[in-house]
Design a protein around this motif. Structure first.
Motif, short mmCIF file in Angstrom:
data_model
loop_
_atom_site.label_atom_id
_atom_site.label_comp_id
_atom_site.label_asym_id
_atom_site.label_seq_id
_atom_site.Cartn_x
_atom_site.Cartn_y
_atom_site.Cartn_z
N ASP A 165 0.79 -1.23 0.00
CA ASP A 165 0.00 0.00 0.00
C ASP A 165 0.82 1.28 0.00
O ASP A 165 0.27 2.36 -0.11
N ALA A 166 2.11 1.19 0.16
CA ALA A 166 2.95 2.39 0.16
C ALA A 166 4.19 2.12 -0.66
O ALA A 166 5.30 2.05 -0.16
N ALA A 167 4.00 1.95 -1.94
CA ALA A 167 5.11 1.63 -2.84
C ALA A 167 5.66 2.91 -3.48
O ALA A 167 4.91 3.82 -3.82
N ILE A 168 6.97 2.97 -3.64
CA ILE A 168 7.60 4.10 -4.33
C ILE A 168 8.20 3.60 -5.63
O ILE A 168 8.43 2.41 -5.81
N LYS A 169 8.44 4.53 -6.53
CA LYS A 169 9.07 4.20 -7.81
C LYS A 169 10.58 4.20 -7.60
O LYS A 169 11.17 5.20 -7.21
N TYR A 170 11.20 3.04 -7.85
CA TYR A 170 12.65 2.92 -7.73
C TYR A 170 13.29 3.31 -9.05
O TYR A 170 12.77 3.02 -10.12
N VAL A 171 14.43 3.98 -8.99
CA VAL A 171 15.18 4.38 -10.18
C VAL A 171 16.60 3.84 -10.08
O VAL A 171 17.08 3.49 -9.01
N GLU A 172 17.28 3.79 -11.21
CA GLU A 172 18.63 3.23 -11.24
C GLU A 172 19.70 4.25 -10.87
O GLU A 172 20.83 3.88 -10.61
N ASN A 173 19.37 5.53 -10.89
CA ASN A 173 20.39 6.53 -10.57
C ASN A 173 19.75 7.67 -9.79
O ASN A 173 19.31 8.65 -10.36
N ARG A 174 19.71 7.53 -8.48
CA ARG A 174 19.19 8.59 -7.62
C ARG A 174 20.39 9.31 -7.00
O ARG A 174 21.24 8.70 -6.39
N HIS A 175 20.42 10.61 -7.19
CA HIS A 175 21.57 11.42 -6.77
C HIS A 175 21.26 12.12 -5.44
O HIS A 175 20.21 12.71 -5.28
N PHE A 176 22.20 12.01 -4.51
CA PHE A 176 22.09 12.66 -3.20
C PHE A 176 23.17 13.72 -3.08
O PHE A 176 24.33 13.45 -3.40
N LEU A 177 22.80 14.90 -2.62
CA LEU A 177 23.75 15.97 -2.35
C LEU A 177 23.49 16.45 -0.92
O LEU A 177 22.36 16.80 -0.59
N ILE A 178 24.51 16.39 -0.09
CA ILE A 178 24.37 16.81 1.30
C ILE A 178 25.40 17.90 1.56
O ILE A 178 26.59 17.71 1.33
N GLU A 179 24.92 19.03 2.03
CA GLU A 179 25.81 20.14 2.40
C GLU A 179 25.68 20.32 3.91
O GLU A 179 24.58 20.50 4.43
N TYR A 180 26.80 20.22 4.61
CA TYR A 180 26.78 20.37 6.06
C TYR A 180 28.00 21.13 6.51
O TYR A 180 28.98 21.26 5.79
N GLU A 181 27.90 21.66 7.71
CA GLU A 181 28.93 22.55 8.24
C GLU A 181 29.45 22.00 9.55
O GLU A 181 28.69 21.48 10.36
N ALA A 182 30.74 22.11 9.74
CA ALA A 182 31.36 21.72 11.01
C ALA A 182 31.71 22.99 11.77
O ALA A 182 32.19 23.96 11.19
N HIS A 183 31.44 22.98 13.06
CA HIS A 183 31.80 24.10 13.94
C HIS A 183 32.96 23.62 14.81
O HIS A 183 32.78 22.79 15.69
N PHE A 184 34.13 24.15 14.55
CA PHE A 184 35.32 23.77 15.30
C PHE A 184 35.54 24.74 16.45
O PHE A 184 35.07 25.87 16.43
N SER A 185 36.32 24.31 17.44
CA SER A 185 36.50 25.12 18.65
C SER A 185 37.47 26.28 18.46
O SER A 185 37.49 27.19 19.27
N THR A 186 38.29 26.24 17.43
CA THR A 186 39.24 27.33 17.22
C THR A 186 38.51 28.54 16.65
O THR A 186 37.62 28.40 15.83
N ARG A 187 38.90 29.71 17.09
CA ARG A 187 38.24 30.91 16.59
C ARG A 187 38.64 31.20 15.15
O ARG A 187 37.84 31.67 14.37
N LEU A 188 39.87 30.92 14.83
CA LEU A 188 40.34 31.11 13.47
C LEU A 188 39.84 29.93 12.64
O LEU A 188 40.08 28.78 12.99
N PHE A 189 39.14 30.17 11.59
CA PHE A 189 38.57 29.13 10.73
C PHE A 189 37.66 28.21 11.53
O PHE A 189 37.80 27.00 11.51
N SER A 190 36.71 28.77 12.26
CA SER A 190 35.87 27.98 13.15
C SER A 190 34.78 27.20 12.42
O SER A 190 34.27 26.22 12.95
N LYS A 191 34.40 27.59 11.22
CA LYS A 191 33.37 26.89 10.46
C LYS A 191 33.93 26.45 9.12
O LYS A 191 34.67 27.18 8.48
#
Length: 192
Positions: A128-154
């Motif tokens: 009852d809850a079927a999705i259409k599967y494809v052969e090439n699904r592209h994922f793009l993830i953009e994420y940020e790291a917060h470091f403890s140093t003040r210089l170049f902290s993100k």
């Protein structure tokens, strides 16, 4: 006297220049190489302590139903702030099926994900809850790291990858992946 003073000055400048090149230049080069090694060590340590966030796709049989879920997990050692997720093509539900909102991950904005934390969404269950599967699904993830140093902290990271969800292996409730192995086990049970 002026000519003798000039020769003495030229001799003094040449001697000082030679002393500078023989003593001062190696000191300057070693100081610069020390600063560069500190910089590379800083960048290396920061990369070792970064978040690593991926979306995984999982199809499995459980209790007679084929379930499909998406899981987002931080495999790194620091908190990652999800800025943007794009899935293309977006998940589409089959006609006459109940939707479980399979594209919820794309709504994550400024969402923190702790180290080893994971969030999973069931995107399809049974007939009852079927999705259409494809052969090439592209994922793009953009994420940020917060470091403890003040210089170049993100620092922002972008990961792109594709998954063939049409031919993605299915796991069974006993943890095995291949249908052939499952059929072999059933045949062995029937032969007994």
């Amino acid at each position: 006297m002026a000519i003798g003073g000039w020769n003495m000055l030229k001799s003094f400048i040449a001697d000082d220049l030679w002393k500078f090149l023989s003593i001062g230049l190696p000191v300057i080069i070693s100081a610069l190489s020390f600063i560069l090694s500190l910089w590379y060590r800083f960048v290396d340590e920061r990369e070792k302590n970064r978040p690593i966030i991926f979306i995984s796709f999982h199809k499995y049989h459980e209790n007679g139903f084929l379930n499909t879920e998406l899981k987002i997990k931080n495999y790194g050692v620091s908190v990652g702030w999800i800025k943007n997720i794009e899935i293309s093509p977006s998940f589409e539900v089959e006609e006459n099926s109940n939707s479980l909102d399979p594209n919820r991950f794309t709504e994550f904005k400024n969402f923190p994900l702790a180290p080893q934390q994971e969030i999973s969404f069931l995107i399809a269950v049974g007939k009852d809850a079927a999705i259409k599967y494809v052969e090439n699904r592209h994922f793009l993830i953009e994420y940020e790291a917060h470091f403890s140093t003040r210089l170049f902290s993100k620092k922002t990271y972008v990961d792109n990858y594709s998954i063939d969800d049409k031919n993605y292996p299915k796991t069974f409730s006993d943890g095995h992946y291949t249908e052939e192995y499952r059929l072999k086990q059933i045949n062995e049970t029937l032969e007994k």
